[in-house]
Design an enzyme around this catalytic site. Structure first.
Site, PDB file in Angstrom:
ATOM      1  CB  SER A 182      -2.760  -7.568  -7.912  1.00 20.70           C
ATOM      2  OG  SER A 182      -2.399  -6.362  -7.251  1.00 20.70           O
ATOM      3  NE  ARG A 194      -6.280  -4.840  -6.889  1.00 24.39           N
ATOM      4  CZ  ARG A 194      -5.752  -5.092  -5.679  1.00 24.39           C
ATOM      5  NH1 ARG A 194      -4.446  -5.307  -5.578  1.00 24.39           N
ATOM      6  NH2 ARG A 194      -6.516  -5.129  -4.607  1.00 24.39           N
ATOM      7  NE  ARG A 204      -5.903  -1.730  -4.740  1.00 23.75           N
ATOM      8  CZ  ARG A 204      -5.658  -1.906  -3.433  1.00 23.75           C
ATOM      9  NH1 ARG A 204      -4.435  -1.840  -2.971  1.00 23.75           N
ATOM     10  NH2 ARG A 204      -6.644  -2.165  -2.591  1.00 23.75           N
ATOM     11  CB  ALA A 245      -0.934  -0.015   1.203  1.00 21.92           C
TER      12      ALA A 245
END
Ligand code: DQA
Length: 145
Positions: free
Chosen positions: A101, A106, A110, A76
């Protein structure tokens, strides 16, 4: 060649954390897999994980004159951390950013990485293979210097 694999917040929960996005392998599984790969190529690897931004900054600062390269999944903090970006720039250690990912497919928040501009490049969306691709990318880069 000595490479530091830096892992940010919540990656200690890999294996049980949102397995649809991050798979079922634990960080320890990934570490074992990467260390086996690294051994084949005579590369020394250390894994480090922290949920605390300042500890990741400390680890980057301490990496100077010890590690030749860094592969980091800032998790994050990718999307928020000026401090991690500045630490990478401050130590001038070649760094590859990786994500399990694909951060570009997304949520909107992000899609921005504050840390990637301090890196050679970014590998995103290949599952835990992103760690292996990160190892190849950093070792090839260091060999080309
Ligand atoms: C992540 C992607 C980040 O957006 C997220 O906050 C993570 C994991 C990945 O590896 O896909 O914690 O870095």
């Amino acid at each position: 060649m000595k490479i530091l694999f830096l892992n940010g917040p919540n990656l200690n929960l890999l294996g049980t954390r949102e397995p649809d996005k991050y798979g079922t392998q634990t960080l320890k599984d990934i570490e074992i897999f990467i260390k086996e790969e690294a051994k084949k190529h005579n590369i020394e690897v250390e894994f480090y994980q922290s949920n605390i931004e300042g500890e990741l900054v400390n680890k980057i600062q301490e990496a100077k004159n010890i590690f030749d390269g860094i592969v980091m999944n800032p998790a994050a903090y990718t999307h928020t951390s000026v401090a991690i970006r500045d630490a990478i720039l401050a130590v001038s250690i070649p760094t590859v950013e990786i994500h399990i990912s694909n951060i570009h497919t997304r949520e909107e928040f992000r899609k921005t990485s504050l840390t990637a501009p301090a890196c050679i490049g970014q590998i995103t969306g290949f599952g835990i293979n992103s760690y292996k691709l990160g190892l190849i990318a950093i070792s090839d880069h260091l060999k080309s210097l």
